[in-house]
Design a protein around this motif. Structure first.
Motif, short mmCIF file in Angstrom:
data_model
loop_
_atom_site.label_atom_id
_atom_site.label_comp_id
_atom_site.label_asym_id
_atom_site.label_seq_id
_atom_site.Cartn_x
_atom_site.Cartn_y
_atom_site.Cartn_z
N SER A 1 -17.33 -25.84 39.60
CA SER A 1 -15.99 -25.33 39.92
C SER A 1 -16.01 -23.87 40.37
CB SER A 1 -15.07 -25.46 38.69
OG SER A 1 -14.92 -26.82 38.33
N ASN A 2 -17.02 -23.13 39.92
CA ASN A 2 -17.10 -21.71 40.28
C ASN A 2 -17.84 -21.47 41.60
OD1 ASN A 2 -19.52 -22.57 39.13
ND2 ASN A 2 -20.10 -20.50 38.50
N LEU A 3 -18.33 -22.53 42.23
CA LEU A 3 -19.03 -22.41 43.50
C LEU A 3 -18.11 -22.80 44.65
CD1 LEU A 3 -22.52 -23.92 42.57
CD2 LEU A 3 -21.88 -21.51 42.77
N GLY B 1 -15.43 -29.93 41.21
CA GLY B 1 -16.49 -29.40 40.37
C GLY B 1 -17.68 -30.33 40.23
N ARG B 2 -17.63 -31.50 40.88
CA ARG B 2 -18.69 -32.50 40.73
C ARG B 2 -19.82 -32.31 41.72
NH1 ARG B 2 -13.83 -36.75 40.39
NH2 ARG B 2 -13.40 -36.58 38.14
N VAL B 3 -19.51 -31.94 42.92
CA VAL B 3 -20.51 -31.64 43.95
C VAL B 3 -20.06 -30.41 44.71
CG1 VAL B 3 -21.26 -34.06 44.24
CG2 VAL B 3 -19.37 -33.17 45.64
N CYS B 4 -20.99 -29.76 45.39
CA CYS B 4 -20.64 -28.59 46.19
C CYS B 4 -21.59 -28.49 47.38
CB CYS B 4 -20.68 -27.31 45.35
SG CYS B 4 -22.34 -26.82 44.83
N LEU B 5 -21.19 -27.69 48.36
CA LEU B 5 -21.96 -27.59 49.59
C LEU B 5 -23.37 -27.05 49.34
CD1 LEU B 5 -22.15 -27.77 52.68
CD2 LEU B 5 -21.18 -25.45 52.79
N LEU B 6 -23.51 -26.06 48.47
CA LEU B 6 -24.82 -25.44 48.22
C LEU B 6 -25.83 -26.49 47.75
CD1 LEU B 6 -26.64 -22.96 47.93
CD2 LEU B 6 -25.73 -22.67 45.61
#
Length: 212
Positions: A121-123, A129-134
């Protein structure tokens, strides 16, 4: 001097890369342990503390990495059959496969057990908050390395190594893994009930309490 292969010859070489059931299980096992070691080392570097990142109660396995590796292998076999395994295609498939696997693992754990193992969630550019681009980019890069380096390497090793009693070892692991999954699921369910103030209903729950 290394021989230069044209596209058709490379396609013929990749077409020969096939794995049987037992080799897939070995890939899953190795990937789970590599994932566990990587996650533990990453936490040590990032936070300065040793934190167990295993997915199950008994085995030191990171199941998400095993599933991701299996997805990468299966995706690779599709690319091999098409004989068009360009880097950007491998990256894209690994990007999507890794992200989907991570999302499904998160969602499954959250729905079944009411717990979460990570939170992005902080990215930036995260989805609930389950997956993120990074980390999706990380899956893509890892997929390229997996396809171009690790799969040919494993294929050569499998051809050159004869493991005594391999079938017995693999089926023993499958049985142990199934038991570990059941025990871990029971421990997670019991942990949620304990957090809600519900006492153990029988002696087995008392034993399971020590596993959560």
């Amino acid at each position: 001097m290394h021989r230069q292969y044209n596209s058709a010859e490379r396609g013929d070489i990749y077409e020969k890369i096939k794995f049987n059931f037992y080799q897939y299980v070995w890939i899953f096992i190795v990937s789970c342990y590599i994932g566990y070691a990587f996650e533990t080392l990453w936490r040590l570097i990032k936070n300065g503390t040793i934190e167990s990142r295993k997915s199950l109660v008994l085995g030191h396995l990171s199941v998400a990495y095993g599933m991701g590796a299996m997805g990468a292998v299966l995706s690779t076999l599709v690319l091999i059959r098409l004989q068009t395994a360009r880097l950007w295609k491998i990256f894209l498939i690994a990007f999507v496969t890794g992200t989907a696997t991570e999302y499904i693992c998160f969602l499954g754990q959250e729905i079944c057990f009411g717990t979460v193992a990570w939170d992005y969630s902080n990215l930036p550019l995260n989805i609930n908050g389950r997956v993120c681009l990074l980390y999706s980019l990380f899956w893509g890069v890892l997929g390229v390395f997996w396809v171009k380096v690790m799969i040919p390497f494993m294929y050569k090793r499998f051809k050159s190594i004869n493991i005594p009693a391999e079938k017995v070892i693999i089926w023993a692991f499958v049985g142990f893994f199934a038991f570990d999954c059941a025990l871990s699921a029971s421990a997670a369910v019991r942990m949620n009930k304990r957090d809600n103030g519900e006492p153990p209903s029988h002696s087995c729950r008392v034993v399971i309490r020590h596993c959560d």
